[in-house]
Scaffold this active site. Structure first.
Site, PDB file in Angstrom:
ATOM      1  N   ASP A 190       0.846  -1.278   0.233  1.00 32.97           N
ATOM      2  CA  ASP A 190      -0.187  -0.068   0.094  1.00 32.97           C
ATOM      3  C   ASP A 190       0.819   1.179  -0.223  1.00 32.97           C
ATOM      4  O   ASP A 190       2.182   0.899   0.246  1.00 32.97           O
ATOM      5  CB  ASP A 190      -1.198   0.014   1.082  1.00 32.97           C
ATOM      6  CG  ASP A 190      -2.083   1.072   0.898  1.00 32.97           C
ATOM      7  OD1 ASP A 190      -1.966   1.672   0.072  1.00 32.97           O
ATOM      8  OD2 ASP A 190      -3.163   0.827   1.780  1.00 32.97           O
TER       9      ASP A 190
HETATM   10  C1  BGC Z   1      -4.897   3.642   0.096  1.00 35.22           C
HETATM   11  C2  BGC Z   1      -5.196   2.325  -0.982  1.00 35.22           C
HETATM   12  C3  BGC Z   1      -5.091   3.074  -2.153  1.00 35.22           C
HETATM   13  C4  BGC Z   1      -3.615   3.809  -2.425  1.00 35.22           C
HETATM   14  C5  BGC Z   1      -3.354   4.592  -3.652  1.00 35.22           C
HETATM   15  C6  BGC Z   1      -3.663   4.305  -0.014  1.00 35.22           C
HETATM   16  O1  BGC Z   1      -3.805   5.226   0.927  1.00 35.22           O
HETATM   17  O2  BGC Z   1      -5.095   2.799   1.442  1.00 35.22           O
HETATM   18  O3  BGC Z   1      -6.502   1.899  -0.850  1.00 35.22           O
HETATM   19  O4  BGC Z   1      -5.281   2.034  -3.228  1.00 35.22           O
HETATM   20  O5  BGC Z   1      -3.550   4.648  -1.249  1.00 35.22           O
HETATM   21  O6  BGC Z   1      -4.140   5.660  -3.631  1.00 35.22           O
END
Ligand code: BGC
Length: 877
Positions: free
Chosen positions: A727
């Protein structure tokens, strides 16, 4: 330069590339609406004059905030939806006053940044203002619609407080006034789970809908079910408790117990209805619940089971007066034995087509027999204990009939695996109270003979990268054209290239390689979104940049036109995986329009507690419905050439509070039966090309760095063949991530960090005694990151090792050095010549990344890029 470009985004057109998808979004949103109450058959309503109150009438919520937000130019809110359907609306004086109060409050609110507004869709959430006698007496109709809205999203959890989980005092007062003034009051919940007891207890509320966040067409969808143009057929995917305290995790969830670092999943396997049904806690609305404007009967026609599959054929007949669709749910009660068992678990479900009055349809529900097993930690195996497996068929978890029995003579082992992910400390898991004996009169009884059960040995060896000598002038195009093998290409790349291939561009530093490609290749251009891999080697090595965008309910591409699809919870509430598939197919086309290859979704974390800020993005409290919905969505997305799904967040991303550091301690059984189960179903069924790990830790280790999770379970047990990514900006160690089987660090990390890990490099110091800090601008310059080059040394107060650097006599010390001294991590020694030696304490970790792991991750990344839309586009420029 327009406003959007001025804030640093490269944007695309702000109109919908595929407006023809709107009717599809409308249908899915309508099918995901749950009719919770319909006293005196007050619904459906023919278009008429109707009063509309409640914050949601003005400030309608179509999707969540954060990466789940879709900035769409097309939104049909409640009022517009009603007008489109021919209703005339009243309550205008209140709506106007509320709209102006909201505007003022929002303009004053400095707590929400520009970035949060534009990129995350956040705005001020204002409590309601009083409904006055004048507002009411200006209405000349019988029926009022009261729309309650809640906003939630990434990075913050909801609160068990008035105005959030509970009605605010003002909402309650307004609702009382409205429901006692009008002859009929219909409540509309534009929310996820909240305390909704008032629907049943407040006099005057005759009907209620849960519409969730239905996306671009939500207002039209609501009007469709209100008028009966669409007969409601949605069902809850969560248990709605009478009070918050009834959820087994309520006392400790998030910061409820003042500790948001550690979360003990003491409820074990008793999540959602598994808890409510086993422990006899009466819910407000049970899991699976949902009403219709017509009635159905269900009749079990046949039932079969062998060691492979359980199959039931059920005839559904519409016995009412309106056409409609019906969901049939199949639950199984496994016999009590050595292992604790929930009262029942959902094992399968099916939905009819639209049936006219008196029309019938025979549905088949089939599922693998293995899903009747429980995980025995002692033997690391999935076992079916001997006894009677009662098959219950019905309309929700509290409204079923026992219709068949599978009798097993002796306990059988269905699958043998290895113990993994042991809790980091003992848990006090709930134990089920003994069940009352039940007299069952099954229509069908099937006997299974344990001797005929063949145990599956469910662990395959890890796939090793084949070693092929380097082909020095190869490009990725040669690999795609099968002229050169992937290992031969990988072996021809130097470390600097490999390190840049396994991370996104978030902290990229330039690096040049001599041109090998015979043709001129250009990077793929696209409006800004969530992330990308490097374009440094497009022209030289034929490796295009690979573009990834959120989100779970539509393309989260900054300020561009895209359909806002119904959120995950609403899609799942339709109990029809075909809706997830169709939305996935459409989304894939929107992605392709903007040149994106990967959708960062679906998200299928289990709803552990209603306060989780991302519940709207996730499907359900149950892993079967989550897994099947995610599998259909994945198949839909990946049916388009070059487009990939990215299932997330693996695993136990149950809360947003302290999401980067929180540790979830969970038993191995609960992990395998609940928290991992949905992912397992989706991986085995749909082979998603990519998967995203979560931010949190599980049993003491960041999921992104957990080799047992990513290699032993995901790849070796489930056969996942794709790429794993982190993530965005996890707090884990990047080298540990790669060593665990995580292939792509997102949104990127400095390649120097990985190189230092490969060689166990010592820290690099500045002349002022502090470590070298690299300043990197990310996210269009909105965020500045400071990367400290400690390299293989980990600064730690009680660490056994030291490193030192000397600061010349006249040089001023960096204030951070004094801070480190204050924190017990460093000492300053004065030298006779006036110079100072700074001694830092910590751990010298040496080499933490192997070249083999780096190559494996780089080759998995290139494998995906080579099959992506980006690659196709690069080739056809
Ligand atoms: C979120 C993810 C997301 C990623 C990219 C993160 O903060 O937890 O779900 O896909 O950001 O935007």
């Amino acid at each position: 330069m327009d406003y959007r470009q001025s804030i640093g985004f490269f944007t695309g057109p702000s109109k919908l590339p595929h407006p023809e998808f709107l009717p599809v979004a409308r249908r899915i949103a309508a099918e995901g609406i749950v009719l919770l109450k319909n006293e005196n058959h007050v619904l459906p309503l023919s278009p008429q004059k109707i009063a509309v109150f409640g914050a949601g009438a003005v400030d309608f919520v179509t999707c969540g905030t954060g990466s789940g937000y879709v900035s769409t130019p097309h939104v049909v809110k409640v009022l517009e939806g009603l007008h489109n359907a021919g209703f005339e609306t009243e309550g205008t004086s209140w709506q106007k006053r509320y709209a102006s109060a909201l505007k003022k409050a929002d303009q004053k609110d400095k707590s929400i940044t520009k970035l949060q507004r534009i990129y995350s869709g956040m705005h001020t959430i204002l409590d309601e203002i009083p409904v006055t006698e004048e507002d009411l007496s200006a209405c000349h109709c019988d029926t009022a619609l009261y729309v309650i809205r809640r906003q939630a999203g990434e990075d913050y959890d909801r609160k068990a407080e008035k105005g959030d989980y509970y009605l605010s005092d003002q909402e309650e007062e307004n609702l009382r006034k409205v429901s006692s003034y009008f002859r009929h009051t219909v409540v509309v919940l534009n929310t996820c789970v909240m305390e909704a007891d008032f629907i049943e207890t407040m006099p005057g509320i005759e009907a209620a809908f849960l519409i969730g966040q239905g996306g671009s067409e939500a207002g039209n969808a609501l009007a469709d079910v209100l008028t009966g143009k669409v007969n409601p057929s949605g069902h809850l995917t969560d248990t709605w408790a009478k009070k918050y305290e009834d959820y087994p995790s309520s006392s400790t969830f998030g910061n409820n117990d003042g500790n948001c670092d550690q979360e003990d999943y003491n409820e074990g396997i008793y999540v959602g209805y598994r808890y409510f049904d086993t422990f006899g806690v009466e819910p407000l609305y049970p899991f699976g619940y949902g009403l219709s404007y017509t009635t159905f009967t269900q009749e079990l026609l046949s039932f079969e089971a062998d060691w492979k599959q359980v199959k039931a054929e059920i005839r559904i007949t519409n016995t009412g007066t309106r056409a409609g669709r019906h969901v049939v749910q199949l639950y199984v009660s496994a016999p009590e034995g050595k292992l604790d068992k929930p009262y029942q678990e959902l094992k399968g479900y099916a939905k009819t087509k639209e049936l006219k009055p008196e029309e019938s349809e025979t549905l088949t529900i089939a599922f693998p027999t293995e899903s009747l097993s429980s995980y025995e930690e002692e033997t690391a195996s999935f076992v079916m204990e001997k006894g009677d497996y009662i098959i219950r068929i019905g309309n929700d978890s509290r409204d079923t009939q026992a219709m068949a029995v599978i009798h097993l003579d002796e306990t059988a082992v269905l699958r043998k695996v290895k113990n993994h992910l042991k809790p980091d400390h003992p848990l006090q898991e709930l134990k089920a109270p003994g069940r009352k004996p039940e007299e069952v009169h099954p229509l069908f009884t099937v006997r299974l003979n344990s001797e005929k059960c063949e145990t599956i040995h469910g662990v395959s060896p890890e796939k090793k990268t084949v070693e092929d000598p380097a082909v020095p002038d190869a490009t990725l195009v040669d690999v795609a054209q099968k002229k050169v093998s992937m290992p031969a290409f990988i072996n021809s790349l130097d470390e600097d290239v490999l390190c840049r291939l396994v991370c996104g561009t978030g902290e990229e530093t330039p690096y040049h390689v001599p041109k090998r490609a015979k043709k001129k290749y250009h990077p793929v251009k696209a409006p800004t979104s969530s992330g990308a891999t490097t374009s440094l080697f497009t022209d030289s090595l034929g490796i295009p940049n690979w573009l990834l965008t959120d989100g779970t309910a539509g393309c989260h591409i900054a300020l561009c036109g895209a359909v806002s699809w119904p959120v995950g919870m609403v899609i799942a509430q339709s109990w029809d995986p075909e809706n997830a598939r169709t939305a996935g197919q459409c989304l894939a086309r929107e992605l392709a329009y903007y040149h994106y290859s990967v959708l960062l979704g679906p998200a299928l974390n289990i709803h552990r507690n209603p306060l989780c800020g991302r519940s709207f993005e996730y499907y359900a409290e149950d892993p079967v419905i989550s897994g099947l919905t995610a599998a259909a969505s994945t198949e839909g997305l990946q049916s388009a050439s070059g487009i990939s799904a990215c299932i997330k967040h693996f695993c136990c991303n149950s809360q947003e509070t302290n999401r980067l550091e929180e540790n979830s301690t969970v038993s191995e059984r609960a992990l395998r039966e609940i928290w991992l189960k949905g992912f397992e179903i989706c991986v085995r069924k749909a082979q998603p090309h990519t998967l995203m790990t979560s931010y949190n830790k599980v049993n003491g280790i960041h999921t992104s760095s957990n080799r047992e999770l990513l290699t032993d379970i995901l790849r070796k047990e489930w056969g996942f063949e794709g790429l794993v990514m982190t993530d965005w900006g996890t707090a884990s160690d990047k080298a540990e991530d790669l060593m665990a089987g995580n292939d792509l660090i997102m949104p990127g990390c400095d390649a120097g960090i990985l190189k230092a890990a490969l060689h166990g490099l010592a820290p690099e110091f500045e002349k002022d005694g502090w470590v070298k800090v690299q300043i990197i601008k990310v996210f269009g310059g909105f965020i500045t990151k400071h990367v400290e080059h400690w390299n293989s040394f980990e600064l730690r107060k009680d660490g056994p090792d030291t490193v030192s650097t000397t600061v010349a006599a006249k040089k001023k010390l960096n204030p951070k050095v004094r801070e480190a001294v204050k924190n017990g991590m460093a000492e300053i020694r004065e030298n006779p010549d006036g110079a100072k030696t700074i001694v830092y304490h910590g751990v010298n970790r040496g080499q933490t990344l192997t070249k083999e792991a780096l190559k494996t991750s780089a080759s998995r990344t290139l494998e995906q890029i080579m099959h992506s839309l980006s690659f196709q586009m690069m080739m056809h420029q």
